[in-house]
Design a protein around this motif. Structure first.
Motif, mmCIF file in Angstrom:
data_model
loop_
_atom_site.group_PDB
_atom_site.id
_atom_site.type_symbol
_atom_site.label_atom_id
_atom_site.label_comp_id
_atom_site.label_asym_id
_atom_site.label_seq_id
_atom_site.Cartn_x
_atom_site.Cartn_y
_atom_site.Cartn_z
ATOM 1 N N GLU A 84 16.344 -49.592 -6.472
ATOM 2 C CA GLU A 84 16.251 -49.016 -5.322
ATOM 3 C C GLU A 84 16.893 -47.369 -5.577
ATOM 4 O OE1 GLU A 84 17.210 -50.298 -1.464
ATOM 5 O OE2 GLU A 84 16.400 -52.326 -2.008
ATOM 6 N N LYS A 85 16.036 -46.423 -5.576
ATOM 7 C CA LYS A 85 16.689 -45.091 -5.591
ATOM 8 C C LYS A 85 16.738 -44.277 -4.432
ATOM 9 C CE LYS A 85 16.070 -45.788 -10.214
ATOM 10 N NZ LYS A 85 17.153 -45.723 -11.135
ATOM 11 N N GLU A 86 17.682 -43.280 -4.451
ATOM 12 C CA GLU A 86 17.524 -42.286 -3.433
ATOM 13 C C GLU A 86 17.366 -40.966 -4.002
ATOM 14 O OE1 GLU A 86 20.043 -41.625 0.712
ATOM 15 O OE2 GLU A 86 21.168 -42.582 -1.046
ATOM 16 N N LYS A 87 16.676 -39.930 -3.341
ATOM 17 C CA LYS A 87 16.438 -38.776 -3.904
ATOM 18 C C LYS A 87 17.118 -37.840 -2.710
ATOM 19 C CE LYS A 87 13.142 -37.095 -6.362
ATOM 20 N NZ LYS A 87 11.740 -36.419 -6.745
ATOM 21 N N LEU A 88 18.207 -36.955 -3.042
ATOM 22 C CA LEU A 88 18.612 -35.926 -2.012
ATOM 23 C C LEU A 88 18.119 -34.665 -2.460
ATOM 24 C CD1 LEU A 88 22.480 -37.173 -2.575
ATOM 25 C CD2 LEU A 88 20.768 -38.032 -0.894
ATOM 26 N N ILE A 89 17.631 -33.978 -1.505
ATOM 27 C CA ILE A 89 17.140 -32.557 -1.730
ATOM 28 C C ILE A 89 18.114 -31.793 -0.837
ATOM 29 C CG2 ILE A 89 15.049 -31.179 -1.096
ATOM 30 C CD1 ILE A 89 13.342 -34.033 -1.034
ATOM 31 N N PHE A 90 18.238 -30.649 -1.573
ATOM 32 C CA PHE A 90 19.495 -29.786 -0.975
ATOM 33 C C PHE A 90 18.744 -28.375 -0.585
ATOM 34 C CE2 PHE A 90 21.690 -32.630 -3.605
ATOM 35 C CZ PHE A 90 22.973 -33.184 -2.716
ATOM 36 N N PRO A 91 19.228 -27.719 0.115
ATOM 37 C CA PRO A 91 18.655 -26.310 0.571
ATOM 38 C C PRO A 91 18.595 -25.559 -0.426
ATOM 39 C CG PRO A 91 20.955 -26.649 1.486
ATOM 40 C CD PRO A 91 20.605 -27.774 0.787
ATOM 41 N N SER A 92 17.858 -24.442 -0.673
ATOM 42 C CA SER A 92 17.530 -23.351 -1.685
ATOM 43 C C SER A 92 17.001 -22.138 -1.021
ATOM 44 C CB SER A 92 16.609 -24.008 -2.715
ATOM 45 O OG SER A 92 15.429 -24.075 -2.241
ATOM 46 N N ARG A 93 16.929 -21.123 -2.050
ATOM 47 C CA ARG A 93 16.363 -19.703 -1.627
ATOM 48 C C ARG A 93 15.120 -20.099 -1.229
ATOM 49 N NH1 ARG A 93 17.813 -18.574 -6.795
ATOM 50 N NH2 ARG A 93 15.709 -18.049 -7.022
ATOM 51 N N GLU A 94 14.304 -19.081 -0.399
ATOM 52 C CA GLU A 94 12.930 -19.270 0.024
ATOM 53 C C GLU A 94 11.787 -19.255 -1.284
ATOM 54 O OE1 GLU A 94 14.303 -16.441 1.643
ATOM 55 O OE2 GLU A 94 15.108 -17.580 3.717
ATOM 56 N N ASP A 95 12.474 -18.433 -2.237
ATOM 57 C CA ASP A 95 11.569 -18.053 -3.445
ATOM 58 C C ASP A 95 11.515 -19.005 -4.462
ATOM 59 O OD1 ASP A 95 14.062 -17.352 -3.905
ATOM 60 O OD2 ASP A 95 13.402 -15.316 -4.958
ATOM 61 N N ALA A 96 12.429 -20.210 -4.298
ATOM 62 C CA ALA A 96 12.604 -21.037 -5.316
ATOM 63 C C ALA A 96 11.525 -22.202 -5.443
ATOM 64 C CB ALA A 96 14.069 -21.697 -5.163
ATOM 65 N N ALA A 97 11.149 -22.096 -6.825
ATOM 66 C CA ALA A 97 9.925 -23.120 -6.882
ATOM 67 C C ALA A 97 10.395 -24.567 -6.564
ATOM 68 C CB ALA A 97 9.468 -22.953 -8.146
ATOM 69 N N THR A 98 11.698 -24.877 -7.074
ATOM 70 C CA THR A 98 11.929 -26.395 -7.066
ATOM 71 C C THR A 98 13.204 -26.129 -6.145
ATOM 72 O OG1 THR A 98 10.865 -26.902 -9.066
ATOM 73 C CG2 THR A 98 12.404 -28.331 -8.270
ATOM 74 N N PRO A 99 13.305 -26.988 -5.097
ATOM 75 C CA PRO A 99 14.894 -27.079 -4.663
ATOM 76 C C PRO A 99 15.913 -27.795 -5.233
ATOM 77 C CG PRO A 99 13.339 -28.380 -3.439
ATOM 78 C CD PRO A 99 12.613 -28.015 -4.280
ATOM 79 N N PRO A 100 17.029 -27.664 -5.583
ATOM 80 C CA PRO A 100 17.889 -28.720 -6.031
ATOM 81 C C PRO A 100 17.576 -30.041 -5.488
ATOM 82 C CG PRO A 100 19.339 -26.486 -5.403
ATOM 83 C CD PRO A 100 17.609 -26.460 -4.866
ATOM 84 N N GLN A 101 17.930 -30.972 -6.460
ATOM 85 C CA GLN A 101 17.604 -32.362 -6.017
ATOM 86 C C GLN A 101 18.289 -33.265 -7.055
ATOM 87 O OE1 GLN A 101 13.398 -33.660 -6.410
ATOM 88 N NE2 GLN A 101 13.158 -31.222 -6.119
ATOM 89 N N LEU A 102 18.796 -34.339 -6.606
ATOM 90 C CA LEU A 102 19.490 -35.411 -7.310
ATOM 91 C C LEU A 102 19.024 -36.666 -7.105
ATOM 92 C CD1 LEU A 102 23.033 -34.482 -6.485
ATOM 93 C CD2 LEU A 102 21.746 -33.882 -8.586
#
Length: 125
Positions: A84-102
């Motif tokens: 079992e995994k969990e992906k956390l997605i964090f806020p980023s700039r509007e122009d970012a192609a990929t948001p920070p995620q863990l």
């Protein structure tokens, strides 16, 4: 005279039928207008989430991550290779192609993958 009283009571009720929803809509519009643009996302725009993300290392716990990064805007739970995994997605700039995620292993509670942007990625082998 009786018809006049009936007409008058109908007019009073019909006024309430449109006045009450109109007042409710005005209150909702006022609340939306006063709160327009006041989100936590605005705070993180200036905070440079990618720079914060690059401080994350593999093996860190979720609590250690949340001391460095802001609250995640989304979480996705899934299974990969029967783990079992969990992906956390964090806020980023509007122009970012990929948001920070863990990606965090739910059993151990440790970070297994870090993606800060399209040019920075850490993964366990």
């Amino acid at each position: 005279m009786n018809w006049y009283r009936r007409l008058r009571s109908k007019l009073k009720r019909s006024t309430l039928i449109w006045v009450v929803p109109l007042v409710g809509a005005a209150i909702m519009a006022a609340v939306i207008t006063l709160n327009w643009g006041t989100t936590k996302y605005k705070e993180y725009k200036e905070a440079k989430p990618v720079a914060s993300c690059r401080q994350i290392r593999l093996g860190m716990t979720r609590d250690e991550v949340l001391k460095i990064m802001p609250e995640p805007v989304g979480t996705i739970s899934y299974k990969k290779n029967r783990k079992e995994k969990e992906k956390l997605i964090f806020p980023s700039r509007e122009d970012a192609a990929t948001p920070p995620q863990l990606v965090i292993d739910r059993k151990t509670g440790r970070v297994e993958e870090v993606v800060c942007d399209e040019n920075y990625r850490l993964t366990q082998k």
